[in-house]
Design a protein around this motif. Structure first.
Motif, short mmCIF file in Angstrom:
data_model
loop_
_atom_site.label_atom_id
_atom_site.label_comp_id
_atom_site.label_asym_id
_atom_site.label_seq_id
_atom_site.Cartn_x
_atom_site.Cartn_y
_atom_site.Cartn_z
N PHE A 164 0.73 -1.33 0.00
CA PHE A 164 0.02 0.19 -0.15
C PHE A 164 0.88 1.38 0.07
CE2 PHE A 164 -2.00 3.38 2.56
CZ PHE A 164 -3.25 3.56 1.81
N HIS A 165 1.93 1.32 0.87
CA HIS A 165 2.82 2.37 1.07
C HIS A 165 3.84 2.64 -0.28
CE1 HIS A 165 1.11 3.83 4.62
NE2 HIS A 165 1.28 2.66 5.18
N GLN A 166 3.98 1.46 -0.90
CA GLN A 166 4.83 1.55 -1.85
C GLN A 166 4.25 2.16 -3.29
OE1 GLN A 166 5.76 -2.73 -2.79
NE2 GLN A 166 7.96 -2.41 -1.95
N GLY A 167 2.82 2.24 -3.06
CA GLY A 167 1.93 2.65 -4.17
C GLY A 167 1.61 1.68 -5.09
N ASP A 168 1.87 0.33 -4.77
CA ASP A 168 1.16 -0.73 -5.68
C ASP A 168 -0.27 -1.09 -5.16
OD1 ASP A 168 0.64 -2.79 -7.03
OD2 ASP A 168 2.42 -4.23 -6.52
N ARG A 169 -1.19 -0.38 -5.35
CA ARG A 169 -2.65 -0.24 -4.64
C ARG A 169 -3.21 -1.78 -5.20
NH1 ARG A 169 -3.60 4.75 -2.62
NH2 ARG A 169 -1.61 5.33 -1.64
N GLN A 170 -3.15 -2.07 -6.32
CA GLN A 170 -3.64 -3.39 -6.76
C GLN A 170 -3.33 -4.56 -6.31
OE1 GLN A 170 -3.03 -3.77 -11.22
NE2 GLN A 170 -4.50 -1.67 -11.55
N GLU A 173 -4.76 -4.45 -2.46
CA GLU A 173 -6.03 -4.88 -2.60
C GLU A 173 -6.41 -6.42 -2.70
OE1 GLU A 173 -10.09 -5.23 -2.41
OE2 GLU A 173 -8.82 -3.46 -1.80
N ARG A 174 -5.60 -7.27 -3.52
CA ARG A 174 -5.72 -8.33 -3.51
C ARG A 174 -5.24 -9.18 -2.41
NH1 ARG A 174 -2.69 -8.90 -7.66
NH2 ARG A 174 -0.59 -9.61 -6.48
N LEU A 175 -4.29 -8.83 -1.71
CA LEU A 175 -3.57 -9.44 -0.40
C LEU A 175 -4.69 -9.06 0.58
CD1 LEU A 175 0.10 -8.52 -0.61
CD2 LEU A 175 -1.02 -10.90 -0.88
N LEU A 176 -5.38 -7.88 0.72
CA LEU A 176 -6.35 -7.70 1.83
C LEU A 176 -7.50 -8.61 1.56
CD1 LEU A 176 -5.84 -3.76 1.90
CD2 LEU A 176 -5.00 -5.24 3.60
N GLN A 177 -7.87 -8.64 0.49
CA GLN A 177 -9.15 -9.42 0.12
C GLN A 177 -8.93 -10.98 0.45
OE1 GLN A 177 -10.21 -9.25 -3.88
NE2 GLN A 177 -12.34 -10.65 -3.57
N SER A 178 -7.74 -11.41 0.31
CA SER A 178 -7.16 -12.68 0.84
C SER A 178 -7.30 -12.80 2.42
CB SER A 178 -5.81 -13.22 0.54
OG SER A 178 -5.74 -13.07 -1.05
N ARG A 226 -8.48 -1.22 2.77
CA ARG A 226 -9.53 -1.55 1.61
C ARG A 226 -10.50 -0.14 1.06
NH1 ARG A 226 -12.75 -6.84 1.02
NH2 ARG A 226 -12.97 -6.15 -1.20
N ALA A 227 -10.98 0.39 2.24
CA ALA A 227 -11.73 1.43 2.17
C ALA A 227 -10.82 2.59 1.68
CB ALA A 227 -12.42 2.02 3.31
N LEU A 228 -9.64 2.98 2.23
CA LEU A 228 -8.79 3.95 1.79
C LEU A 228 -8.25 3.53 0.25
CD1 LEU A 228 -6.47 4.23 4.72
CD2 LEU A 228 -8.39 5.85 4.23
N ILE A 229 -8.18 2.45 -0.15
CA ILE A 229 -7.83 2.02 -1.70
C ILE A 229 -9.10 2.56 -2.55
CG2 ILE A 229 -7.11 0.37 -3.42
CD1 ILE A 229 -5.63 -1.15 -0.94
N ALA A 230 -10.37 1.98 -1.92
CA ALA A 230 -11.37 2.59 -2.64
C ALA A 230 -11.73 4.08 -2.84
CB ALA A 230 -12.77 1.99 -2.05
N LEU A 231 -11.40 4.78 -1.83
CA LEU A 231 -11.31 6.18 -1.82
C LEU A 231 -10.22 6.72 -2.78
CD1 LEU A 231 -11.69 7.17 1.96
CD2 LEU A 231 -13.52 7.24 0.27
N ASP A 232 -9.25 6.25 -3.03
CA ASP A 232 -8.29 6.78 -3.99
C ASP A 232 -8.62 6.57 -5.39
OD1 ASP A 232 -5.88 7.75 -4.65
OD2 ASP A 232 -4.87 5.94 -4.63
N THR A 233 -9.33 5.61 -5.62
CA THR A 233 -9.89 5.11 -6.82
C THR A 233 -11.25 5.45 -7.06
OG1 THR A 233 -10.70 3.05 -6.08
CG2 THR A 233 -8.33 3.13 -6.99
N LYS A 234 -11.97 6.28 -6.20
CA LYS A 234 -13.14 6.67 -6.00
C LYS A 234 -14.36 5.63 -6.53
CE LYS A 234 -11.85 11.29 -7.47
NZ LYS A 234 -12.12 12.32 -8.58
N ALA A 235 -14.11 4.35 -5.74
CA ALA A 235 -14.99 3.39 -5.98
C ALA A 235 -16.15 3.59 -4.76
CB ALA A 235 -14.26 2.19 -5.71
N PRO A 236 -17.26 3.31 -5.27
CA PRO A 236 -18.45 3.27 -4.57
C PRO A 236 -18.38 2.46 -3.32
CG PRO A 236 -18.98 2.22 -6.26
CD PRO A 236 -17.73 2.65 -6.52
N GLN A 237 -17.65 1.34 -3.15
CA GLN A 237 -17.69 0.49 -1.97
C GLN A 237 -16.85 1.29 -0.68
OE1 GLN A 237 -16.10 -0.16 -4.79
NE2 GLN A 237 -17.16 -1.79 -6.03
#
Length: 1012
Positions: free
Chosen positions: A876-882, A885-890, A905-916
């Protein structure tokens, strides 16, 4: 008559009776010149004896007995030779066989062989008594001779100066026993002088001087001449039979004592008439007789240095007891001849006084002894005063009068000028001229002028290494021109030069001001701000400090207080502006003070006014562009540089700044690469500094664009131009770090160590090298040091946990990761402080590059999701958000109650402006309500959804558990801007005060300023 030497012009007066009708050859004692002297036309009247004068006494015949032991003389030119034997003055001259005498060498010309008289030397160069040895007191086979007998004629001090009256004969002195009476002997024959036969025989009344054996090692005098010189022995005085008295001359009393008979006075008369007794006790005076003429018709002239006009006129003996030639009267001394008499005298000189004391008795003898003792005491006291008091005082005064020797050049100055000498092979002008030029350039207050002033002061110091003003000017130009970009070598050299200058000239105001500005160039180093403020305060305390130096001191104090008190800083700036209205830097640093306080509008206005007054002021232009970038107005920054290019086409500094803006602020690295490559085509037209900057920026742009090979190539070219350039070393280091090449990384680490202007960042990068090399303990130690230096560096804390994980220290790694995960002491939206624009360019996650999958390797089974959670945190702090997200989902799939996983996961979603985002945040708070990161994620999600009031309450609850969370404070101020702008400003100014590099808060403050 008066005789003047034809060679040295020395004047002498001699008795005309000594000159024959045909003339005599006279030798000057001063220059040893021989010349023929003839009698003048009126000499007959001069040579005739005065009426009533006693006829001259006949000269007594020399005794036949052996003479008294001669006085030993040291050889003048050959100390090793045996001393020559000289006849004393009072000793009778014995006739010697002609063959026993050394025949003088025939003269080769009229003046004789002068080259054979080395003992004479040049006039005035030899001490006349230097070679007198101690007198022999015994002669072999005989009793001791009386050294005081027959001293010859003497003149009483009271004798009138009328002609040459015969002296009153004194009582006869009995001969010493064992001394043979003088016997008549014929005068020895004198060798003929074939060159002067025309002179004829000498007068009948003049007898030649008895020849003496020449001293070994000394040359013989010329034939027919008597070589007197300075040590020549004069003809002995004729022996006079002294009268004895049987009756006292005063009272007629019979005298029985031999001494009384010799004096002619009895004891009673001596007691009644001490003056007469002393007169009687004086040296016996013989009648005046004419001195014999020298052999061969030559005449000895007395030296002018031994003649005193006053004493000559009165008849006194001025030679300390030595007798002058009869009839030779001293003239007034010639100005070209020294009149100083030698202090050292022969031991024969004091003989008469000793003789009288030895023979006398009674009160006169005791009075003489007392007098001598008194003289001895006075002499000892005078000598003691001279050597102990007067002479030391004179030596001290002489030393004080001597000009002080120039001080030695300090080693630091010598080292500096030696390193600079090759830069200025041809130096023209003087040190003062270069010093004046440097001061004039320094007063221009421009970046280019600082560089020129730096070179002028270097040249001034090369021409005069003792110039403290040149050192002060150089350090001032270095500090103001290079600023934080100064390399460590130059910084250390400048500090050593300042210390050396203070040792030479003291702590002058100019040196103190330059030292303070040098410290401010490294203001991030511990203690530099405090020391600079102390130096400025000491300048203000000096009464000799000028208004210009005091203005500089107030400016230093203001710069030192910008970070702590904007009001105090502005007061110092106002004082500087009052003392020096033309000091342009005051406006620049005053603008920085407004920026530090969050008043970006005021800061930009002052910088704009500064640029209007001086369009060439690059520092103000660069500061204004940086502020625009930090507040999110990149377009305005671009316009500033473009306007500069319109005013000055082809300005390489503006072209470089535009390229830097593209890849660092606008995220357009590819365009930056193209622009920089165009500049490299003409790099040879620029100077080494500009060319190296072009290649260094190209390396950073290539690395940002993902072209590591291009970055290495550009860094190589930069280091060819400037081998010590830290920017190029940093870019090559980061490439090696990403490629996990520990050796190359270690090599280039040395190139920028101590020069990044950020000590904590250097420790992080150094720890990365230790981690690559497998030194876990060393790596963790560096990461801990980085956190202590700057507690905002969350990347150092993450890397410390990675280091523990690489060593398979599972529990320690989890313990280190958890504070970062919960975000109680760290802000999850900010990895580390970083500048908006920097020549030491790093992307946000560059410090964490290359540590992938290290923590994930701790998981040994599928249900062990804790390593996956911390691996996701690193990604997450490296900037590799994808990947994160995959590791967090696991993690959530295995453990749905992981509030931390849901929050990130919420912070990643806010960065990408995802509704979740809001759903993830609500589940995070539901699972772990106490986690600060859960509350932050929920408050941000609620604000994004437009639920302002609820979001403000949620964010405040996050600040309740994590007061240092700057992202929560900034979001809360953003929500207050519409309804409570003053409260919003207060919150934002607090954030900027805690962290001036927190750009979100700066953006909001600038918007508030724009709104008014």
């Amino acid at each position: 008559m008066r005789i003047v030497c034809q060679k040295c012009a020395a004047a002498y007066a001699i008795d005309d009776r000594l000159i024959t009708t045909k003339g005599v050859r006279a030798q000057c004692p001063r220059c040893r010149h021989l010349q023929l002297v003839k009698r003048e036309a009126s000499a007959a009247s001069v040579t005739a004896p005065p009426e009533g004068a006693a006829p001259p006494a006949a000269e007594p015949k020399p005794p036949a007995a052996a003479p008294a032991p001669p006085v030993a003389r040291e050889p003048r030119s050959n100390p090793a030779a045996a001393p020559a034997q000289a006849v004393p003055r009072n000793a009778p001259v014995a006739a010697k066989p002609l063959e026993a005498q050394a025949a003088p060498k025939a003269a080769s010309d009229l003046f004789g062989d002068l080259g054979e008289m080395p003992e004479l030397g040049p006039p005035g160069s030899v001490d006349p008594f230097a070679n007198l040895g101690p007198p022999d007191t015994k002669a072999p086979g005989s009793l001791p001779a009386d050294p005081f007998a027959n001293l010859g004629p003497s003149v009483s001090p009271s004798a009138p100066n009328k002609g040459s009256p015969a002296a009153r004969p004194g009582p006869p002195v009995p001969d010493a026993p064992g001394i043979a009476a003088p016997a008549a002997a014929s005068a020895p024959a004198v060798p003929e002088d074939p060159l002067l036969d025309f002179l004829g025989p000498p007068p009948g009344d003049l007898q030649p001087e008895a020849p003496r054996a020449p001293a070994r090692g000394a040359s013989s005098p010329p034939a027919g001449a008597v070589s007197l010189g300075r040590m020549s022995a004069r003809a002995p005085a004729p022996a006079v039979k002294q009268e004895t008295h049987t009756n006292c001359r005063s009272c007629g009393k019979d005298l029985t004592d031999p001494f009384d008979q010799a004096m002619g006075v009895c004891d009673d008369c001596k007691q009644r008439d001490p003056a007469g007794a002393r007169e009687s006790a004086s040296v016996v005076v013989a009648p005046d007789v004419a001195a014999p003429a020298p052999a061969g018709g030559d005449l000895e002239l007395p030296m002018m240095s031994s003649l005193d006009p006053a004493s000559a006129s009165s008849g006194e003996d001025v030679s300390g007891g030595e007798l002058r030639s009869a009839g030779a009267t001293a003239l007034s001394p010639d100005s070209r001849v020294s009149s100083v008499k030698p202090a050292r005298t022969s031991h024969i000189t004091a003989a008469p006084a000793r003789s009288a004391q030895r023979g006398g008795g009674g009160g006169g003898s005791r009075a003489g002894v007392v007098g001598l003792l008194a003289l001895a005491v006075l002499g000892a006291g005078g000598a003691g005063y001279y050597f102990l008091v007067f002479k030391p005082q004179q030596e001290k005064a002489a030393l004080a009068a001597q000009p002080a020797a120039p001080a030695a050049i300090p080693p630091a100055v010598l080292a500096a000028v030696d390193s600079w000498r090759l830069q200025f092979l041809e130096l023209d002008g003087t040190s003062a001229e270069h010093l004046a030029a440097g001061q004039k350039q320094l007063a221009m207050d421009q970046r280019v002028a600082y560089t020129e002033a730096e070179e002028s002061f270097q040249q001034a110091l090369l021409l005069d290494p003792h110039s403290a003003d040149a050192i002060a000017g150089y350090v001032q130009a270095l500090a103001l021109g290079r600023g934080p970009g100064m390399d460590d070598t130059s910084f250390q050299e400048a500090r050593e030069l300042i210390q050396a200058a203070q040792d030479m000239a003291g702590k002058t105001p100019a040196l103190l001001v330059a030292h303070a500005n040098l410290l401010l160039a490294r203001s991030r180093q511990a203690g530099n701000l405090e020391e600079a403020a102390q130096l400025a305060t000491s300048v203000l305390a000096q009464p000799v400090a000028s208004d210009a130096h005091k203005a500089e001191a107030h400016l230093v104090l203001g710069r030192a207080q910008v970070a702590t008190s904007r009001e105090l800083a502005n007061q110092e700036f106002d004082a500087a502006r009052t003392l020096a209205p033309n000091l342009k830097r005051v406006d620049y640093y005053s603008a920085l003070a407004h920026e530090q306080a969050g008043q970006y509008g005021l800061a930009l206005k002052q910088l704009s006014r500064r640029m209007e007054l001086d369009p060439q002021d690059w520092n103000s232009l660069e500061a204004a562009a940086r502020i625009y970038v930090e507040v999110g107005e990149t377009g305005r920054a671009r316009k500033l540089y473009e306007d500069r290019l319109k005013a000055k086409a082809g300005d390489v500094s503006a072209l470089l700044a535009l390229a830097e803006l593209r890849y660092q602020a606008e995220g357009n690295a590819r365009d930056a690469v193209r622009a920089l490559k165009d500049l490299t085509k003409n790099a040879s037209r620029y100077g080494p500094r500009d060319a190296s900057e072009i290649w260094s920026h190209l390396a950073a742009a290539e690395r940002t664009a993902g072209n590591d090979a291009g970055a290495v190539k550009a860094a190589t070219e930069a280091l060819k131009v400037a081998p010590a350039m830290p920017e190029a070393h940093l870019q090559w280091f980061l490439v090696a770090l990403a490629q996990k090449d520990a050796a190359v990384a270690r090599e280039h680490l040395k190139g920028f160590q101590g020069r990044l202007e950020d000590a904590a960042l250097e420790k992080v990068l150094e720890g990365r090298v230790h981690l690559l090399e497998g030194d876990v303990a060393g790596a963790q130690e560096r990461f801990q040091q980085a956190v202590r230096l700057d507690d905002r560096r969350m990347d150092a804390k993450l890397l410390e946990g990675v280091a523990a994980a690489s060593a398979k220290k599972r529990d320690e790694a989890y313990r280190l990761f958890y504070p970062v995960l919960e975000a109680r002491d760290w802000d999850p939206l900010r990895l580390a402080p970083r500048p908006a624009l920097s020549r030491f360019w790093l992307r946000p996650g560059d410090t964490l590059v290359g540590v992938d999958n290290v923590v994930k390797a701790l998981s040994d089974r599928p249900e062990d999701v804790q390593p996956l959670l911390y691996e996701a945190l690193v990604r997450f702090h490296q900037g590799d958000r994808q990947t994160a997200e995959r590791l967090l989902q696991s993690v959530v799939e295995v453990n749905a109650n992981s509030g931390a996983a849901q929050a990130y996961r919420a912070l990643i979603a806010l960065d990408t402006k995802a509704p979740q985002a809001r759903g993830f945040a609500e589940r995070a708070v539901g699972a772990e309500r106490g986690l600060p990161v859960s509350r932050l994620s929920l408050g941000l999600a609620q604000a994004a959804a437009g639920d302002v009031a609820v979001a403000m309450r949620t964010l405040q609850s996050a600040l309740d558990v994590a007061p240092k969370m700057l992202s929560a404070q900034t979001k809360l101020a953003e929500l207050l801007v519409a309804t409570k702008p003053k409260d919003a400003r207060a919150v934002l100014e607090k954030v900027v005060g805690l962290d001036p590099s927190y750009f979100p808060a700066k953006k909001l403050l600038f918007k508030l300023d724009e709104r008014g």
